[in-house]
Scaffold this motif. Structure first.
Motif, PDB file in Angstrom:
ATOM      1  N   ASN A   1       0.799  -1.086  -0.040  1.00 20.73           N
ATOM      2  CA  ASN A   1      -0.139  -0.043  -0.028  1.00 20.73           C
ATOM      3  C   ASN A   1       0.767   1.252  -0.135  1.00 20.73           C
ATOM      4  O   ASN A   1       1.659   1.565   0.986  1.00 20.73           O
ATOM      5  N   LEU A   2       0.767   1.978  -1.062  1.00 16.44           N
ATOM      6  CA  LEU A   2       1.879   3.291  -1.177  1.00 16.44           C
ATOM      7  C   LEU A   2       0.941   4.294  -0.620  1.00 16.44           C
ATOM      8  O   LEU A   2      -0.027   4.777  -0.865  1.00 16.44           O
ATOM      9  N   LEU A   3       1.542   5.015   0.413  1.00 11.38           N
ATOM     10  CA  LEU A   3       0.697   5.640   1.384  1.00 11.38           C
ATOM     11  C   LEU A   3       0.834   7.221   0.718  1.00 11.38           C
ATOM     12  O   LEU A   3       1.613   7.688   0.047  1.00 11.38           O
ATOM     13  N   SER A   4      -0.505   7.851   1.229  1.00 13.15           N
ATOM     14  CA  SER A   4      -0.557   9.284   0.527  1.00 13.15           C
ATOM     15  C   SER A   4       0.015  10.328   1.525  1.00 13.15           C
ATOM     16  O   SER A   4       0.235   9.776   2.547  1.00 13.15           O
ATOM     17  N   ALA A   5       0.170  11.334   1.076  1.00 14.87           N
ATOM     18  CA  ALA A   5       0.942  12.397   2.016  1.00 14.87           C
ATOM     19  C   ALA A   5      -0.264  12.651   3.119  1.00 14.87           C
ATOM     20  O   ALA A   5       0.092  13.066   4.327  1.00 14.87           O
TER      21      ALA A   5
ATOM     22  N   ASP B   1      -9.923  -2.243   2.602  1.00 14.17           N
ATOM     23  CA  ASP B   1     -10.382  -2.686   1.660  1.00 14.17           C
ATOM     24  C   ASP B   1     -10.047  -4.350   1.543  1.00 14.17           C
ATOM     25  O   ASP B   1      -8.964  -4.566   1.830  1.00 14.17           O
ATOM     26  N   GLN B   2     -10.940  -5.049   1.076  1.00 18.76           N
ATOM     27  CA  GLN B   2     -10.642  -6.595   0.847  1.00 18.76           C
ATOM     28  C   GLN B   2     -10.139  -6.630  -0.652  1.00 18.76           C
ATOM     29  O   GLN B   2     -10.877  -6.355  -1.617  1.00 18.76           O
ATOM     30  N   GLY B   3      -8.576  -7.053  -0.602  1.00 21.01           N
ATOM     31  CA  GLY B   3      -7.960  -7.205  -1.856  1.00 21.01           C
ATOM     32  C   GLY B   3      -8.240  -8.773  -2.472  1.00 21.01           C
ATOM     33  O   GLY B   3      -8.857  -9.552  -1.666  1.00 21.01           O
TER      34      GLY B   3
ATOM     35  N   ALA C   1      -5.111   4.306   0.063  1.00 22.41           N
ATOM     36  CA  ALA C   1      -3.532   4.543  -0.396  1.00 22.41           C
ATOM     37  C   ALA C   1      -3.568   4.964  -1.898  1.00 22.41           C
ATOM     38  O   ALA C   1      -4.441   4.653  -2.601  1.00 22.41           O
ATOM     39  N   ILE C   2      -2.281   5.791  -2.332  1.00 25.78           N
ATOM     40  CA  ILE C   2      -2.312   6.079  -3.687  1.00 25.78           C
ATOM     41  C   ILE C   2      -2.213   4.871  -4.573  1.00 25.78           C
ATOM     42  O   ILE C   2      -2.243   5.112  -5.649  1.00 25.78           O
TER      43      ILE C   2
ATOM     44  N   ILE D   1      -3.117  -4.727  -9.508  1.00 24.88           N
ATOM     45  CA  ILE D   1      -2.521  -3.208  -9.304  1.00 24.88           C
ATOM     46  C   ILE D   1      -3.636  -2.383  -9.310  1.00 24.88           C
ATOM     47  O   ILE D   1      -4.544  -2.596 -10.015  1.00 24.88           O
ATOM     48  N   ARG D   2      -3.602  -1.396  -8.536  1.00 22.94           N
ATOM     49  CA  ARG D   2      -4.899  -0.306  -8.676  1.00 22.94           C
ATOM     50  C   ARG D   2      -4.058   1.054  -8.129  1.00 22.94           C
ATOM     51  O   ARG D   2      -3.256   1.057  -7.126  1.00 22.94           O
ATOM     52  N   GLN D   3      -4.347   2.026  -8.826  1.00 25.12           N
ATOM     53  CA  GLN D   3      -3.864   3.493  -8.415  1.00 25.12           C
ATOM     54  C   GLN D   3      -5.127   4.383  -8.316  1.00 25.12           C
ATOM     55  O   GLN D   3      -5.898   4.250  -9.107  1.00 25.12           O
ATOM     56  N   ARG D   4      -4.719   5.614  -7.612  1.00 26.47           N
ATOM     57  CA  ARG D   4      -5.648   6.595  -7.529  1.00 26.47           C
ATOM     58  C   ARG D   4      -4.855   7.895  -7.560  1.00 26.47           C
ATOM     59  O   ARG D   4      -3.515   8.039  -7.102  1.00 26.47           O
ATOM     60  N   ASP D   5      -5.572   9.023  -7.744  1.00 26.55           N
ATOM     61  CA  ASP D   5      -4.891  10.330  -7.701  1.00 26.55           C
ATOM     62  C   ASP D   5      -4.327  10.385  -6.274  1.00 26.55           C
ATOM     63  O   ASP D   5      -5.009  10.082  -5.579  1.00 26.55           O
ATOM     64  N   GLY D   6      -3.393  11.385  -6.162  1.00 25.89           N
ATOM     65  CA  GLY D   6      -3.047  12.061  -4.743  1.00 25.89           C
ATOM     66  C   GLY D   6      -1.502  11.947  -4.688  1.00 25.89           C
ATOM     67  O   GLY D   6      -0.910  11.514  -5.466  1.00 25.89           O
ATOM     68  N   LEU D   7      -0.938  12.785  -3.612  1.00 25.61           N
ATOM     69  CA  LEU D   7       0.225  13.050  -3.714  1.00 25.61           C
ATOM     70  C   LEU D   7       0.795  11.994  -2.512  1.00 25.61           C
ATOM     71  O   LEU D   7       0.205  11.488  -1.731  1.00 25.61           O
ATOM     72  N   PRO D   8       2.123  11.549  -2.787  1.00 24.75           N
ATOM     73  CA  PRO D   8       2.851  10.623  -1.700  1.00 24.75           C
ATOM     74  C   PRO D   8       3.154  11.126  -0.455  1.00 24.75           C
ATOM     75  O   PRO D   8       3.709  12.342  -0.324  1.00 24.75           O
TER      76      PRO D   8
END
Ligand SMILES: Cc1cc2nc3c(=O)[nH]c(=O)nc-3n(C[C@H](O)[C@H](O)[C@H](O)COP(=O)(O)O)c2cc1C
Length: 173
Positions: A77-81, A104-106, A116-117, A143-150
């Motif tokens: 999980n790549l964390l957002s700011a 979320d259930q993956g 998470a971004i 894989i899944r990504q969404r907008d947002g800063l890290p």
């Protein structure tokens, strides 16, 4: 801090030197037999696009690496700011890391951290002993990504990413 000076090669100096490498922050999540574990990491590296692979370096004997090994799968999980508190939460020993964290259930039953971004799910490819750490090579299956800063990490401190608006110039393939 002293600048521009060679240091003896002890653990603290090495940690401070490698801390000059700015990174993002990720939380590894996994579940085995109903037991969930997770930990904050910044030793995450993309390894291969074809086949898709990444690696994470875990402290040998940590609860999370033991559970990753048994479950043979894990989430990244790549964390957002906005998720600094989640980074600190998953870096503390002995806590119920999953209490009050939105999940979320993956795929493959892997718990993932909401908002998470990016979220990835991996199966364990290889585990490689490396000194006091274990390198886990993950085969990426989702894989899944969404907008947002890290959330960023540098010299033991959190920071923000500022976009210079200059796309990197590089040659690939
Ligand atoms: C920003 C940050 C990055 C970290 N990176 C790593 C890492 O790459 N590998 C690691 O083993 N521990 C890393 N840690 C420390 C673990 O998060 C911490 O030791 C955690 O308590 C281990 O959990 P566990 O023993 O319950 O599995 C990091 C901590 C922080 C705050």
């Amino acid at each position: 801090m002293t600048t521009d000076q060679a240091s003896p090669l002890d653990g603290g100096a090495l940690r401070r030197t490698m801390g000059r490498f700015a990174t993002g922050v990720a939380v590894i999540t996994t579940e085995h037999n109903g037991q969930r574990h997770g930990m904050t990491v910044n030793s995450l590296t993309s390894v291969s696009l074809d086949p898709p692979m990444l690696l994470v370096c875990f402290t040998r004997g940590s609860r999370t690496v033991r559970t990753v090994s048994r479950a043979a799968r894990f989430g990244v999980n790549l964390l957002s700011a906005r998720q600094e508190a989640i980074s600190n939460h998953f870096a503390r020993r002995g806590e119920d890391h999953f209490a009050e964290v939105p999940l979320d259930q993956g795929p493959l039953g892997v718990p993932l951290i909401s908002n998470a971004i990016a979220q990835l799910v991996c199966t364990v490819g290889r585990e490689i002993d490396a000194g006091d750490h274990v390198i886990v090579l993950g085969n990426i299956v989702h894989i899944r990504q969404r907008d947002g800063l890290p959330l960023c990490f540098f010299s033991g401190t959190y920071g923000d990413f500022h976009d210079r608006g200059n796309p990197a110039e590089f040659w690939y393939f």
